[in-house]
Design an enzyme around this catalytic site. Structure first.
Site, PDB file in Angstrom:
ATOM      1  N   ILE A 168      51.831  68.400   5.674  1.00  0.00           N
ATOM      2  CA  ILE A 168      52.204  69.422   7.156  1.00  0.00           C
ATOM      3  C   ILE A 168      51.575  70.793   6.580  1.00  0.00           C
ATOM      4  CG2 ILE A 168      54.253  70.554   7.953  1.00  0.00           C
ATOM      5  CD1 ILE A 168      55.971  68.525   6.311  1.00  0.00           C
TER       6      ILE A 168
ATOM      7  N   PHE B 169      54.203  61.443   6.143  1.00  0.00           N
ATOM      8  CA  PHE B 169      53.672  62.847   5.986  1.00  0.00           C
ATOM      9  C   PHE B 169      54.879  63.554   4.792  1.00  0.00           C
ATOM     10  CE2 PHE B 169      56.792  62.837   9.662  1.00  0.00           C
ATOM     11  CZ  PHE B 169      57.873  64.027   9.533  1.00  0.00           C
ATOM     12  N   CYS B 170      54.785  64.514   4.175  1.00  0.00           N
ATOM     13  CA  CYS B 170      55.148  65.768   3.095  1.00  0.00           C
ATOM     14  C   CYS B 170      54.287  67.165   3.007  1.00  0.00           C
ATOM     15  CB  CYS B 170      55.339  65.587   1.975  1.00  0.00           C
ATOM     16  SG  CYS B 170      53.073  65.052   1.130  1.00  0.00           S
ATOM     17  N   THR B 171      55.110  67.851   2.608  1.00  0.00           N
ATOM     18  CA  THR B 171      54.591  69.490   2.379  1.00  0.00           C
ATOM     19  C   THR B 171      53.431  69.450   2.568  1.00  0.00           C
ATOM     20  OG1 THR B 171      57.309  69.351   2.102  1.00  0.00           O
ATOM     21  CG2 THR B 171      55.790  71.654   2.636  1.00  0.00           C
TER      22      THR B 171
END
Length: 236
Positions: free
Chosen positions: A202, A173-175
């Site tokens: 996210i 996952f990432c922003t």
């Protein structure tokens, strides 16, 4: 209130340099601040302005068939979080230090509503692909913090852990989703058969998943004056 939108797309843009002036002119006309990155592999951006002008810009941008299916993550702030209007040309909108064909193969998107069930699985390696200072203020339960200073360092991190991750599912996952999309291609190229990534990142998870059922701990770092947001994308 100021409307902030984040968006990206990996798409072949051989004439990306020709887009620069038109996009910047339109942003200035609509008093939109923030940065758009353009490269032959796609577009990446976070920009802000009045909601009315942002909607006009979205309509203008998506009239281009290459951008007609762009997904926008929208949030609000009480004043303008950016100081300048920028459109930058790059060799890549995101680099891992080696060639990666994101257009041909990526991992499996996981909707925010399905994410909790996935990351609870035992035979899974959950990787936070963001930089160390981002991970420090918030992350998912059980996620590995690679303790990197930039995205390129993820390649060495993976190389150092290849043996221990064999025969396991990989989730990441990432922003906003862009790092994961490219990193998922990288992991597939490294021979991992099952690679998953959080659709919309996210930000989409915090927008859609209520705090009472969330597995997110802390706040989410953002690259503007807000510095961080929490559930419902409210400034932290």
């Amino acid at each position: 209130m100021i409307c902030i939108i984040a968006f990206y797309k990996f798409v072949s843009l051989p004439a990306y340099k020709e887009l620069k002036e038109d996009l910047k002119t339109k942003m200035i006309e609509l008093e939109i601040k923030g940065t758009i990155l353009l490269a032959s592999e796609g577009i990446n951006s976070t920009i802000s302005g009045t909601e009315e002008n942002i909607e006009i810009f979205i309509k203008y941008l998506t009239q281009n068939p290459l951008f007609s299916d762009l997904q926008f993550k929208k949030s609000f702030y009480d004043h303008q979080p950016f100081g300048k209007t920028k459109v930058k040309l790059k060799k890549q909108i995101l680099s891992l230090g080696e060639p990666i064909d994101v257009h041909s193969r990526i991992g499996i998107y996981v909707e925010p509503k399905d994410w909790n069930n996935l990351i609870k699985q035992d035979d899974l390696v959950l990787i936070d692909t963001r930089n160390d200072y981002e991970c420090e203020i918030g992350t998912f339960e059980g996620a590995i913090d690679p303790k990197i200073n930039n995205f390129r360092e993820l390649a060495d991190f993976v190389q150092n852990n290849l043996d221990s991750w064999q025969n396991k599912k990989i989730a990441m996952f990432c922003t906003g989703g862009i790092r994961c999309e490219k990193f998922s291609s990288f992991m597939l190229q490294k021979g991992f058969p099952e690679v998953y990534h959080l659709k919309g990142g996210i930000l989409q998870y915090l927008e859609e998943i209520p705090p009472e059922t969330s597995l997110w701990k802390g706040n989410c770092f953002v690259f503007d004056e807000r510095r961080a947001v929490k559930h419902a994308l409210i400034p932290a």
